[in-house]
Design a protein around this motif. Structure first.
Motif, mmCIF file in Angstrom:
data_model
loop_
_atom_site.group_PDB
_atom_site.id
_atom_site.type_symbol
_atom_site.label_atom_id
_atom_site.label_comp_id
_atom_site.label_asym_id
_atom_site.label_seq_id
_atom_site.Cartn_x
_atom_site.Cartn_y
_atom_site.Cartn_z
ATOM 1 N N THR B 247 15.857 -14.383 26.985
ATOM 2 C CA THR B 247 14.901 -13.308 26.783
ATOM 3 C C THR B 247 13.574 -13.525 27.490
ATOM 4 O O THR B 247 13.186 -12.779 28.390
ATOM 5 N N ILE B 248 12.861 -14.562 27.054
ATOM 6 C CA ILE B 248 11.442 -14.617 27.365
ATOM 7 C C ILE B 248 11.163 -14.865 28.834
ATOM 8 O O ILE B 248 10.324 -14.189 29.436
ATOM 9 N N ALA B 249 11.907 -15.817 29.430
ATOM 10 C CA ALA B 249 11.665 -16.096 30.841
ATOM 11 C C ALA B 249 11.905 -14.844 31.675
ATOM 12 O O ALA B 249 11.116 -14.504 32.558
ATOM 13 N N VAL B 250 12.998 -14.121 31.355
ATOM 14 C CA VAL B 250 13.315 -12.901 32.094
ATOM 15 C C VAL B 250 12.250 -11.839 31.852
ATOM 16 O O VAL B 250 11.807 -11.156 32.782
ATOM 17 N N THR B 251 11.822 -11.691 30.595
ATOM 18 C CA THR B 251 10.794 -10.699 30.279
ATOM 19 C C THR B 251 9.572 -10.896 31.165
ATOM 20 O O THR B 251 8.993 -9.933 31.667
ATOM 21 N N LEU B 252 9.200 -12.155 31.368
ATOM 22 C CA LEU B 252 7.977 -12.429 32.113
ATOM 23 C C LEU B 252 8.135 -12.154 33.607
ATOM 24 O O LEU B 252 7.186 -11.750 34.258
ATOM 25 N N VAL B 253 9.332 -12.376 34.168
ATOM 26 C CA VAL B 253 9.434 -12.310 35.631
ATOM 27 C C VAL B 253 10.207 -11.108 36.169
ATOM 28 O O VAL B 253 10.273 -10.930 37.376
ATOM 29 N N ILE B 254 10.799 -10.263 35.301
ATOM 30 C CA ILE B 254 11.645 -9.201 35.873
ATOM 31 C C ILE B 254 10.855 -7.932 36.171
ATOM 32 O O ILE B 254 11.320 -7.044 36.863
ATOM 33 N N GLY B 255 9.628 -7.830 35.685
ATOM 34 C CA GLY B 255 8.767 -6.732 36.108
ATOM 35 C C GLY B 255 8.680 -5.566 35.152
ATOM 36 O O GLY B 255 7.652 -4.923 35.042
ATOM 37 N N GLY B 256 9.766 -5.245 34.467
ATOM 38 C CA GLY B 256 9.699 -4.235 33.417
ATOM 39 C C GLY B 256 9.660 -2.801 33.880
ATOM 40 O O GLY B 256 8.910 -1.993 33.349
ATOM 41 N N SER B 257 10.474 -2.421 34.884
ATOM 42 C CA SER B 257 10.549 -1.006 35.215
ATOM 43 C C SER B 257 11.974 -0.519 34.993
ATOM 44 O O SER B 257 12.926 -1.254 35.206
ATOM 45 N N THR B 258 12.089 0.735 34.531
ATOM 46 C CA THR B 258 13.400 1.269 34.173
ATOM 47 C C THR B 258 14.036 1.940 35.375
ATOM 48 O O THR B 258 13.795 3.103 35.645
ATOM 49 N N SER B 267 11.728 -4.535 41.037
ATOM 50 C CA SER B 267 11.634 -4.950 39.648
ATOM 51 C C SER B 267 12.520 -4.061 38.791
ATOM 52 O O SER B 267 12.840 -2.930 39.139
ATOM 53 N N GLY B 268 12.961 -4.613 37.663
ATOM 54 C CA GLY B 268 13.831 -3.871 36.756
ATOM 55 C C GLY B 268 13.557 -4.317 35.336
ATOM 56 O O GLY B 268 12.430 -4.677 35.007
ATOM 57 N N ASN B 269 14.603 -4.258 34.523
ATOM 58 C CA ASN B 269 14.456 -4.711 33.149
ATOM 59 C C ASN B 269 15.810 -5.169 32.642
ATOM 60 O O ASN B 269 16.836 -4.781 33.186
ATOM 61 N N SER B 270 15.822 -6.002 31.624
ATOM 62 C CA SER B 270 17.099 -6.408 31.057
ATOM 63 C C SER B 270 17.112 -6.071 29.572
ATOM 64 O O SER B 270 16.071 -5.762 28.982
ATOM 65 N N MET B 271 18.295 -6.120 28.963
ATOM 66 C CA MET B 271 18.421 -5.707 27.565
ATOM 67 C C MET B 271 17.534 -6.550 26.662
ATOM 68 O O MET B 271 16.780 -6.037 25.835
ATOM 69 N N ALA B 272 17.638 -7.877 26.809
ATOM 70 C CA ALA B 272 16.846 -8.751 25.951
ATOM 71 C C ALA B 272 15.353 -8.558 26.220
ATOM 72 O O ALA B 272 14.533 -8.549 25.301
ATOM 73 N N ALA B 273 15.008 -8.379 27.503
ATOM 74 C CA ALA B 273 13.594 -8.279 27.857
ATOM 75 C C ALA B 273 12.958 -7.020 27.277
ATOM 76 O O ALA B 273 11.817 -7.044 26.818
ATOM 77 N N VAL B 274 13.711 -5.912 27.283
ATOM 78 C CA VAL B 274 13.111 -4.660 26.807
ATOM 79 C C VAL B 274 12.818 -4.746 25.303
ATOM 80 O O VAL B 274 11.813 -4.208 24.817
ATOM 81 N N ILE B 275 13.660 -5.468 24.573
ATOM 82 C CA ILE B 275 13.381 -5.643 23.142
ATOM 83 C C ILE B 275 12.063 -6.385 22.973
ATOM 84 O O ILE B 275 11.186 -5.970 22.207
ATOM 85 N N ALA B 276 11.916 -7.499 23.693
ATOM 86 C CA ALA B 276 10.712 -8.309 23.544
ATOM 87 C C ALA B 276 9.456 -7.538 23.978
ATOM 88 O O ALA B 276 8.421 -7.612 23.320
ATOM 89 N N GLN B 277 9.575 -6.763 25.077
ATOM 90 C CA GLN B 277 8.397 -6.046 25.580
ATOM 91 C C GLN B 277 7.926 -4.957 24.626
ATOM 92 O O GLN B 277 6.738 -4.789 24.393
ATOM 93 N N GLN B 278 8.878 -4.170 24.111
ATOM 94 C CA GLN B 278 8.493 -2.956 23.395
ATOM 95 C C GLN B 278 8.436 -3.157 21.888
ATOM 96 O O GLN B 278 8.064 -2.238 21.165
ATOM 97 N N TRP B 279 8.793 -4.346 21.404
ATOM 98 C CA TRP B 279 8.869 -4.555 19.961
ATOM 99 C C TRP B 279 7.533 -4.285 19.287
ATOM 100 O O TRP B 279 7.461 -3.648 18.244
#
Lengths: 304, 324
Positions: B247-258, B267-279
């Protein structure tokens, strides 16, 4: 390799030349090349480890001080200056509580698997499921505790984080303790039984003490892994700025959660605190890992 | 009682009841694993139900994620699934060859004195918390990679397919960076499984290969690989499971765009990362939807892990049968 000695030729002229020099250049090159590549793989793994350690020490070392470890976290992320006290206290307390929950249960579960269940269908199933449970993503464990604990008590608090970490540690403790119990020689159990000890007594006074060093080292490794977990913490624990020693009421925070919060900000003060927290966390984690390895190496039962 | 009486060891009594109690307690602790796994599925499943009902099949097949849509929020998670799969596959593509190389080095090549320190280094790599990899990834590695990405893009810009896979890079937070960080994190897992598998190759096979005049590489190709193929596949799958859940490492480096794009340098987003970002800012149905992503992720990783374990175990049993 390059020094070639021609084997003494006897009259029999069919005797093949077995020296490496006799290999075709193609085979020799393939062999050499692959050996170099294989060795390079190890260097490729050392590179990121070295980079991480170097960056964390060089950037985190500058902000490290007693004040950094004890002062409150600044409420304004832009502020430059120390403060990770709440996170240090939170990390130690939440991880400690998780260990108190997971290690006894894990050891008991391992006793079931190795002393009672052995090769029964149920024990085999539990073993497989424990392996599967080690692969459950930590964020899912956080969501699970959020649904079952946070929604029930109505607030995010430290104990929720401890529960999530305990769930992550449980399968690791079970599997590593079971390995250690398996190394205890059966003769010890038989000798104890022959003296008239009941099974629980044999387990508590004979089997567990012989395996205790291995169990301790496995548990310390599990603690080290749990201390660095971030995802379940940000889901279940909330956020605070000054230390909260009550796990059951009010939010909490850990070093890992603070690194995450501060890492994506562009403010210099926040980034500095993230590096400092990373250094603190790495020192804690490595300390547990090294103690675990020393215990394992010093007191281990030798595999027979 | 005379001195000659032997102690009665069969009397039922307190000790025996305690024995029963003890075995019940340890059984309970063992069953706890099953209980927790079942509870995870049930509790998160129930919590996610409103979101599943709201979106139906679109939850998995839909591409539009608009939790704050005023009329009716949209929860299509396909883009996150895409990001998870792409970043994990990039990670595996890098990690598998390196891990197999390290495992070969440790089992076939390394002198005895080097083995213990090399294993320690791999263990330390596994001990570094993922958030620290994320921190170094987002602040140091990502920015440093941007010129490399741009250079690679300029090399292949005119080649039809490669040009869009290695597209233009805006910043360092990309699928590729996420994959690179994931690779570092799964190398220890795949290495340790590969080592276990290589260790079970019968010595007789290796010696036979040498006796036929094989070089060391030919021995590895001819004796080690055919024996361990299934086990290596299992190890790679375990790595995949870990990478997808990270989760966390990916959240920080994947950029967070849908978005779903072929460009690895976007940049994109992953399933685990989107939970951590938007929680943090989620509420109501949005929270249910995030839990729902967690349920899907849980199902996927459990499935992958379970099949990987089965493959590894089968491979090991087959191997042990061969030596006996």
């Amino acid at each position: 390799m390059s020094v070639t000695t021609t084997p003494p030729r006897r009259q029999v002229d069919q005797l093949p030349d077995l020296s490496p020099a006799a290999l075709s250049w193609r085979r020799r090159l393939a062999n050499r090349g692959m050996m170099v590549l294989i060795t390079a793989c190890l260097l490729l793994a050392i590179l990121p480890l070295g980079l991480v350690v170097f960056e964390v020490i060089s950037r985190g070392g500058g902000v490290m001080s007693w004040e950094f470890l004890t002062a409150d976290i600044p409420r304004n992320y832009r502020r430059v200056g120390p403060g990770m006290g709440a996170a240090v206290v939170g990390t130690l307390m939440i991880t400690g509580m998780a260990a108190l929950l997971a290690i006894p249960l894990g050891v008991l579960g391992a006793i079931y698997l190795n002393e009672y269940g052995k090769n029964s269908a149920l024990a085999r199933f539990i073993r497989t499921m424990a392996d599967v449970m080690t692969g459950v993503p930590s964020i899912v464990m956080g969501l699970f505790i959020y649904v079952t604990w946070v929604l029930t008590v109505g607030e995010k608090n430290g104990f929720g984080g401890a529960l999530a970490l305990a769930c992550l540690m449980l399968p690791i403790v079970i599997r590593s303790s079971e390995e250690m119990l398996r190394l205890v020689p059966d003769e010890l159990r038989q000798a104890s039984a022959a003296l008239g000890a009941r099974k629980w007594r044999t387990i508590v006074t004979v089997v567990l003490p012989s395996a205790i060093s291995g169990i301790t080292s496995g548990s310390l490794l599990a603690i080290a892994r749990a201390a660095g977990e971030t995802a379940p913490i940000i889901v279940t624990v909330g956020i605070i700025f000054s230390a909260n020693v009550d796990l059951f009421s009010g939010g909490n925070t850990t070093l890992a959660a603070q690194i995450y919060r501060n890492a994506s900000l562009t403010f210099e003060g926040a980034q500095e605190r993230a590096w400092g927290a990373a250094l603190t966390l790495i020192v804690i984690v490595l300390l547990f890992t090294i103690i675990a390895r020393v215990i394992a190496a010093r007191f281990a039962l030798k595999e027979r | 009682m005379t001195e000659l009486d032997s102690p009665d060891v069969t009397t039922p009594g307190k000790g025996r009841r305690f024995d029963r109690g003890f075995s019940a307690v340890v059984l309970g602790a063992g069953l706890l694993v099953l209980a927790v796994l079942a509870l995870i599925l049930i509790s998160t499943g129930i919590e996610a139900l409103p979101a599943f009902q709201h979106s139906g099949l679109d939850f998995i097949l839909g591409q539009r994620w608009a939790p704050n849509n005023p009329d009716s929020p949209l929860f299509g998670t396909l883009t996150f699934l895409y990001g998870t799969v792409v970043s994990s596959l990039v990670g595996l593509l890098i990690a598998v060859p390196i891990s197999i190389g390290i495992a070969l080095f440790l089992t076939e090549l390394a002198p005895r004195w080097l083995r213990a320190p090399a294993v320690t280094i791999i263990d330390l790599l596994a001990a570094v918390p993922s958030v620290v990899f994320g921190l170094v990834g987002v602040l140091v590695i990502g920015p440093a990679l941007v010129p490399i990405y741009q250079w690679i893009h300029s090399l292949v810009a005119d080649v039809p397919i490669l040009g869009s896979i290695f597209g233009p890079a805006v910043n360092g937070n990309t699928f590729a960076t996420a994959g690179l960080i994931l690779a570092v994190m799964v190398i220890p897992i795949i290495t340790s499984i590969s080592r276990e598998v290589f260790d079970t190759v019968p010595v007789a096979d290796k010696q036979a290969a040498y006796a036929l005049g094989a070089t060391r590489w030919e021995m590895i190709k001819g004796a080690v690989f055919p024996h361990s193929f299934a086990g290596l596949v299992g190890g790679a799958m375990l790595g995949l499971g870990r990478a997808m859940g990270e989760t966390i490492a990916v959240t920080l480096v994947i950029g967070g765009s849908t978005q779903i794009v072929a460009n690895l340098f976007a940049s994109g987003n992953s399933m685990a990362a989107v939970i951590a970002q938007q929680w943090g800012e989620a509420s109501g149905l949005h929270t249910n939807a995030l839990v729902g992503i967690g349920v899907v992720l849980f199902a996927m990783t459990v499935l992958i892990n379970y099949s990987a374990r089965v493959i590894v175990r089968r491979a090991e049993i087959r191997m042990k049968g061969a030596t006996a």
